[in-house]
Scaffold this active site. Sequence first.
Site, short mmCIF file in Angstrom:
data_model
loop_
_atom_site.label_atom_id
_atom_site.label_comp_id
_atom_site.label_asym_id
_atom_site.label_seq_id
_atom_site.Cartn_x
_atom_site.Cartn_y
_atom_site.Cartn_z
N ASP A 66 0.84 -1.19 0.00
CA ASP A 66 0.00 0.00 0.00
C ASP A 66 0.89 1.25 0.00
O ASP A 66 1.66 1.46 0.94
CB ASP A 66 -0.92 -0.01 1.23
CG ASP A 66 -1.86 1.17 1.27
OD1 ASP A 66 -2.62 1.36 0.30
OD2 ASP A 66 -1.82 1.94 2.25
N THR A 99 -2.79 5.81 -4.52
CA THR A 99 -1.68 6.59 -3.97
C THR A 99 -0.39 6.34 -4.73
O THR A 99 0.38 7.26 -5.01
CB THR A 99 -1.47 6.25 -2.48
OG1 THR A 99 -1.36 4.82 -2.34
CG2 THR A 99 -2.65 6.72 -1.65
N THR A 100 -0.13 5.07 -5.07
CA THR A 100 1.11 4.74 -5.80
C THR A 100 1.11 5.40 -7.17
O THR A 100 2.13 5.93 -7.62
CB THR A 100 1.25 3.22 -5.94
OG1 THR A 100 1.20 2.62 -4.64
CG2 THR A 100 2.56 2.86 -6.61
N ASP A 388 -9.24 0.27 1.55
CA ASP A 388 -9.13 0.95 0.26
C ASP A 388 -10.32 0.61 -0.64
O ASP A 388 -10.89 1.49 -1.29
CB ASP A 388 -7.83 0.56 -0.45
CG ASP A 388 -6.61 1.22 0.16
OD1 ASP A 388 -6.79 2.12 1.00
OD2 ASP A 388 -5.49 0.83 -0.19
#
Length: 550
Positions: A66, A99-100, A388
């Site tokens: 994550d 997010t990545t 998520d």
Amino acid sequence: MSQRMQQGQPMIVMSEESQRVKDRDAQEYNIQAARAVAEAVRSTLGPKGMDKMLVDSMGDVTITNDGVTILKEMDIDNPTAEMIIEVAETQEDEAGDGTTTAVAVAGELLKNAEDLLEQDIHPTAIIKGFHLASQQAREEIDDISEDVDADDEDLLRKVAETSMTGKGAELDKEHLAQIIVEAISSVTVEGQVDMQYLNIETQTGQSASNSELLKGAVIDKDPVHDNMPKSAEEANILLLNEAVEIEETDVDTEVNVTDPSQLQQFLDQEEKQLKQKVQQIVDSGADVVFCQKGIDDLAQHYLAKEGILAVRRVKKADVRFLREILGANIVSDLDDFGPEDLGFGNVERDDEDELFYVKGAENAHGVTLLLRGSTDHVVDELERGVSDALDVVAQTVSDGRVVAGGGAIEVEVADRLRSFADGVEGREQLAVEAFADSLELVPRVLAENAGLDSIDTLVDLRAAHEGGDKRSGLNVFSGEVEDTFESGVVEPAHSKEQALSSATEAANLVLKIDDIISAGDLSTDKGDDEGGAPGGMGGMGGMGGMGGAM
């Protein structure tokens, strides 16, 4: 050191300990720091992404892929790198996932901006071009996106499964996706998702396939006394934020006892105090007490004699959730509350799992996701993946738009941005084209992480999109280019828009800086560590700490 000659004497402007990095050196320093952060999480992107093991200073281990968790746990000590981490945190808060992608795109934007800077293109032109491209990209995403109905459970399950693919929840993603969609449906009222009515509890010792959705709350505690009832139907429930114990004085006191009877008087007074507290609970009509603080052993005995079920040291978050589903008030003072502060519901004990199940009134729509895993590490990663997915499905229900995943949306938007760039005047055109190239990082990294040839993959994707198939993406399992929307790889449009917006703003913020003036080491660590960056790169001002987390 900056100085100036006046009457033959140098005038000191900055202290000897201060450091300054200017112009191209400052831009290069910042870009390298931002790219280092992006490189740290790139290998986690996609279904075939790898995990990171993070070991903190206390020796606690976290295993995850994550993005935001990795960046928060890493020992990063660089002001520019921390600006990029804020991109991940913003993406997590606003979209719940992606997010990545956001951080990787920000790093790629700065990499391509560096090439433009070497061509003597001014940073303001690059910033303006990136801004124009970001606005146009979000408009294109909205145009490409497809509407989804909040009642379309099949599509929402695909969204949840896509979010969990590649994470710890992937092995049981079909079962988990089903209960995730049911959970979001349970807390959705008139099209609005109210996440405060949704709670997550974890339990080790079983497989993830045994995870379930329960109506009401789950309290992982035991009764405080063996003689207490273990369940209560149609019960009046007290939520207490006051210890049922002897009140301690605010100051240290010393008492001299000259007679044994005096000691007995003290003990009798303490017992009387406890009896009074218990009697106040009894008089309110409470059948069950969930206490956030402690309950004295003697008070436990009195409560058991009255047939009242009591649970102590209940987590603050659980007490707040109970307040929502029971319609109760949290009582902080036993001297000032009444029957109107009590909640109403049923409490059942599961002795096998050692859990309390608490259900509110029929019209209460609070639910709990009970996630199970074999070990603490497994269940922690499972919780991150499910959290998520919950956020993504909730965002999809609220926003009502989805796009094809597998890099399809990025390649399509990049293709459209190149056409848009033809109508942009000046050097900003090059920045728009650089922005388009940056978007294609996503399919390239997806291919790399899957062990595929990224160049061949990108060529095939471009050819498919130029042929009019705007939903063509990469199937990382087969290595083929296909309609990923039909294959069930579906992502929320809002998450993509937010990722581009956050990445662009962060990149532009970094590009705007041409001078770094530091009172000391160019790091955010105020300790005695050396290794700053006097007058240049000099060790990335503490970025070396990142390596310890990988």
